[in-house]
Scaffold this active site. Structure first.
Site, PDB file in Angstrom:
ATOM      1  CB  CYS A  84      13.421 -15.988 -13.888  1.00  0.00           C
ATOM      2  SG  CYS A  84      11.831 -15.173 -14.009  1.00  0.00           S
ATOM      3  CG  HIS A 116      16.247 -13.328 -12.072  1.00  0.00           C
ATOM      4  ND1 HIS A 116      15.970 -12.922 -13.362  1.00  0.00           N
ATOM      5  CD2 HIS A 116      15.039 -13.456 -11.452  1.00  0.00           C
ATOM      6  CE1 HIS A 116      14.659 -12.829 -13.519  1.00  0.00           C
ATOM      7  NE2 HIS A 116      14.077 -13.140 -12.375  1.00  0.00           N
ATOM      8  CG  ASN A 140      11.616 -10.584 -13.795  1.00  0.00           C
ATOM      9  OD1 ASN A 140      12.304 -11.155 -14.633  1.00  0.00           O
ATOM     10  ND2 ASN A 140      11.072 -11.214 -12.769  1.00  0.00           N
TER      11      ASN A 140
HETATM   12  N1  ACO Z   1       0.876  -0.232  -6.873  1.00  0.00           N
HETATM   13  C1  ACO Z   1       0.271   0.053  -5.713  1.00  0.00           C
HETATM   14  N2  ACO Z   1      -0.131  -0.863  -4.848  1.00  0.00           N
HETATM   15  C2  ACO Z   1       0.120  -2.150  -5.157  1.00  0.00           C
HETATM   16  C3  ACO Z   1       0.740  -2.527  -6.331  1.00  0.00           C
HETATM   17  C4  ACO Z   1       1.135  -1.509  -7.213  1.00  0.00           C
HETATM   18  N3  ACO Z   1       1.755  -1.766  -8.382  1.00  0.00           N
HETATM   19  N4  ACO Z   1       0.850  -3.866  -6.364  1.00  0.00           N
HETATM   20  C5  ACO Z   1       0.309  -4.333  -5.218  1.00  0.00           C
HETATM   21  N5  ACO Z   1      -0.155  -3.284  -4.507  1.00  0.00           N
HETATM   22  C6  ACO Z   1      -0.828  -3.314  -3.221  1.00  0.00           C
HETATM   23  C7  ACO Z   1      -1.487  -4.631  -2.938  1.00  0.00           C
HETATM   24  O1  ACO Z   1      -2.728  -4.709  -3.582  1.00  0.00           O
HETATM   25  C8  ACO Z   1      -1.622  -4.593  -1.430  1.00  0.00           C
HETATM   26  O2  ACO Z   1      -2.733  -3.810  -1.125  1.00  0.00           O
HETATM   27  P1  ACO Z   1      -3.691  -4.210   0.101  1.00  0.00           P
HETATM   28  O3  ACO Z   1      -2.806  -4.186   1.318  1.00  0.00           O
HETATM   29  O4  ACO Z   1      -4.711  -3.155   0.078  1.00  0.00           O
HETATM   30  O5  ACO Z   1      -4.192  -5.583  -0.243  1.00  0.00           O
HETATM   31  C9  ACO Z   1      -0.377  -3.822  -1.009  1.00  0.00           C
HETATM   32  O6  ACO Z   1       0.122  -3.158  -2.181  1.00  0.00           O
HETATM   33  C10 ACO Z   1       0.705  -4.675  -0.430  1.00  0.00           C
HETATM   34  O7  ACO Z   1       0.857  -5.761  -1.251  1.00  0.00           O
HETATM   35  P2  ACO Z   1       1.934  -6.819  -0.923  1.00  0.00           P
HETATM   36  O8  ACO Z   1       1.844  -7.897  -1.937  1.00  0.00           O
HETATM   37  O9  ACO Z   1       1.909  -7.178   0.525  1.00  0.00           O
HETATM   38  O10 ACO Z   1       3.257  -5.975  -1.178  1.00  0.00           O
HETATM   39  P3  ACO Z   1       4.733  -6.432  -0.969  1.00  0.00           P
HETATM   40  O11 ACO Z   1       5.377  -5.549   0.011  1.00  0.00           O
HETATM   41  O12 ACO Z   1       4.864  -7.915  -0.767  1.00  0.00           O
HETATM   42  O13 ACO Z   1       5.359  -6.105  -2.383  1.00  0.00           O
HETATM   43  C11 ACO Z   1       6.033  -7.253  -4.365  1.00  0.00           C
HETATM   44  C12 ACO Z   1       4.874  -6.758  -3.531  1.00  0.00           C
HETATM   45  C13 ACO Z   1       6.830  -6.067  -4.886  1.00  0.00           C
HETATM   46  C14 ACO Z   1       5.509  -8.058  -5.535  1.00  0.00           C
HETATM   47  C15 ACO Z   1       6.933  -8.140  -3.453  1.00  0.00           C
HETATM   48  O14 ACO Z   1       6.191  -9.153  -2.813  1.00  0.00           O
HETATM   49  C16 ACO Z   1       8.040  -8.758  -4.189  1.00  0.00           C
HETATM   50  O15 ACO Z   1       8.985  -8.091  -4.565  1.00  0.00           O
HETATM   51  N6  ACO Z   1       7.995 -10.077  -4.416  1.00  0.00           N
HETATM   52  C17 ACO Z   1       8.909 -10.712  -5.295  1.00  0.00           C
HETATM   53  C18 ACO Z   1       8.165 -10.989  -6.524  1.00  0.00           C
HETATM   54  C19 ACO Z   1       8.921 -10.804  -7.785  1.00  0.00           C
HETATM   55  O16 ACO Z   1       9.863 -10.055  -7.912  1.00  0.00           O
HETATM   56  N7  ACO Z   1       8.463 -11.536  -8.781  1.00  0.00           N
HETATM   57  C20 ACO Z   1       9.025 -11.465 -10.066  1.00  0.00           C
HETATM   58  C21 ACO Z   1       8.737 -12.696 -10.787  1.00  0.00           C
HETATM   59  S1  ACO Z   1       9.446 -14.016 -10.076  1.00  0.00           S
HETATM   60  C22 ACO Z   1      11.060 -13.987 -10.309  1.00  0.00           C
HETATM   61  O17 ACO Z   1      11.538 -13.448 -11.266  1.00  0.00           O
HETATM   62  C23 ACO Z   1      11.934 -14.611  -9.334  1.00  0.00           C
END
Ligand code: ACO
Length: 334
Positions: A121, A261, A291
């Site tokens: 990204c 970003h 994103n």
């Molecule tokens: N809807 C509902 N539940 C969901 C979803 C969804 N879309 N996606 C994941 N879950 C669930 C998971 O399955 C998990 O369930 P479980 O506890 O039963 O296993 C639960 O939600 C918690 O999942 P986590 O991964 O712990 O959630 P977290 O609080 O970490 O949030 C997220 C996830 C939003 C992806 C977060 O980690 C984040 O923002 N990370 C940054 C990633 C990012 O932005 N990447 C973009 C690409 S990289 C870049 O551009 C830099």
């Protein structure tokens, strides 16, 4: 790490263009096909909608549209462009990439060089850094830099943990020593290969070539370690921001706008808080576009200008983090 600190030779970002597909997928629409909710997506990411290409639409056409706007808004004529750099992670075709198609559709001179650049990204800021240095060192004069991404084509639309996060789009900038707008004050790019596996699409490259039945194999879709990405994104965008400020002899109080970003509102808020900057000085549009990887910064930059937030003379800090743990920042005076 590279750092451009010869301020005499740094060129200008003369203009910005951007394009997104007309098609929109809302959180409510995703609720119909996935075990997710608008509430979950909004509270975890800030995303409400994403613009997504239709099956028959070509990703490179977005790059062409964004480029036309950037060229039209600059004092540079299309035939004066002497290099085109397309930052993209998933090209129109693995061979020959996206850049030749964009150059062809733009009708630019057949003899100019062009190439695709892959840096997660952060690709757009990598391309700006490369362009700034090539104008300084190699003698190019007018470089068209494009961030183009169609991640909707490599997300698994059945995987709620990734597909809700991404959208398609493109942004472009004309970089040149001409003019007196958009003076680059400093640009830096970095990488941390120890984190190379945080975000990846494993299949389709040479380690795991495209295979029959790959639609059933998660390795052919984008996957990531969400929490690891979150932490690294905040730390590395902060680090690169502080580097360019130091290099330019400025500090955060000199910065009028940060254009980070756009991956996730919580990452952006944490970055702002860790820099001690209020969110009223940060451009955010992740709610509308999600994103778009290499395209988020030019799309948000352009919106900040058009909304009247970013004004002539403002000091603007651009910073990004992405796959490969490639990261960087650019500081400029708009
Ligand atoms: N809807 C509902 N539940 C969901 C979803 C969804 N879309 N996606 C994941 N879950 C669930 C998971 O399955 C998990 O369930 P479980 O506890 O039963 O296993 C639960 O939600 C918690 O999942 P986590 O991964 O712990 O959630 P977290 O609080 O970490 O949030 C997220 C996830 C939003 C992806 C977060 O980690 C984040 O923002 N990370 C940054 C990633 C990012 O932005 N990447 C973009 C690409 S990289 C870049 O551009 C830099």
């Amino acid at each position: 790490m590279t750092e451009s600190s010869d301020k005499e030779t740094l060129p200008n970002i003369l203009s910005i263009g951007a394009a997104v597909p007309e098609g929109v997928v809302t959180n409510e629409e995703l609720e119909k096909t996935l075990d997710t909710s608008d509430e979950w997506i909004t509270s975890r990411t800030g995303i409400k909608r994403r613009h997504v290409l239709k099956e028959e639409e070509k990703p490179s056409s977005l790059g062409v549209e964004a480029s036309r706007e950037a060229i039209d808004k600059s004092p540079v004529d299309p035939e004066e462009i002497d290099l085109v750099v397309v930052a993209t992670n998933v090209s129109d075709m693995p061979i020959p990439g996206s850049s030749p198609f964009i150059v062809k559709e733009l009708g630019l001179s057949r003899d100019i060089p062009f190439f695709d650049l892959k840096a997660g990204c952060s690709g757009f800021l990598y391309a700006v850094d490369v362009a700034a240095n090539m104008i300084g060192g190699k003698g190019y004069a007018e470089i068209l830099v494009i961030g183009l991404e169609a991640l909707s084509r490599v997300v698994n639309w059945d995987d709620r943990s990734t597909c809700v996060l991404f959208g398609d789009g493109a942004g472009a900038a004309v970089i040149s020593k001409r003019g007196n707008r958009g003076r680059i004050l400093s640009t830096s790019i970095y990488g941390d290969p120890s984190k190379a596996n945080l975000i990846k699409v494993e299949g389709g490259g040479t380690r795991l070539p495209p295979a029959k039945g790959s639609e059933e194999d998660e390795r052919y879709y984008i996957r990531m370690e969400g929490k690891g990405v979150f932490k690294s994104a905040v730390n590395m965008m902060k680090r690169s921001s502080l580097h360019v400020l130091e290099d330019a002899g400025l500090d955060l109080s000199d910065v009028d706008w940060i254009v980070p970003h756009q991956a996730n509102i919580r990452i952006i808020k944490q970055l702002a808080s860790s820099l001690g900057v209020g969110m009223d000085r940060v451009v955010v549009n992740v709610d509308e576009y999600a994103n778009t990887s290499t395209a988020t910064i030019p799309i948000a930059f352009k919106e900040g200008i058009e909304e009247g937030s970013i004004e002539s003379g403002d000091v603007v800090l651009l910073t990004a983090f992405g796959a490969g743990a490639a990261y960087g920042a650019t500081l400029l005076e708009w």
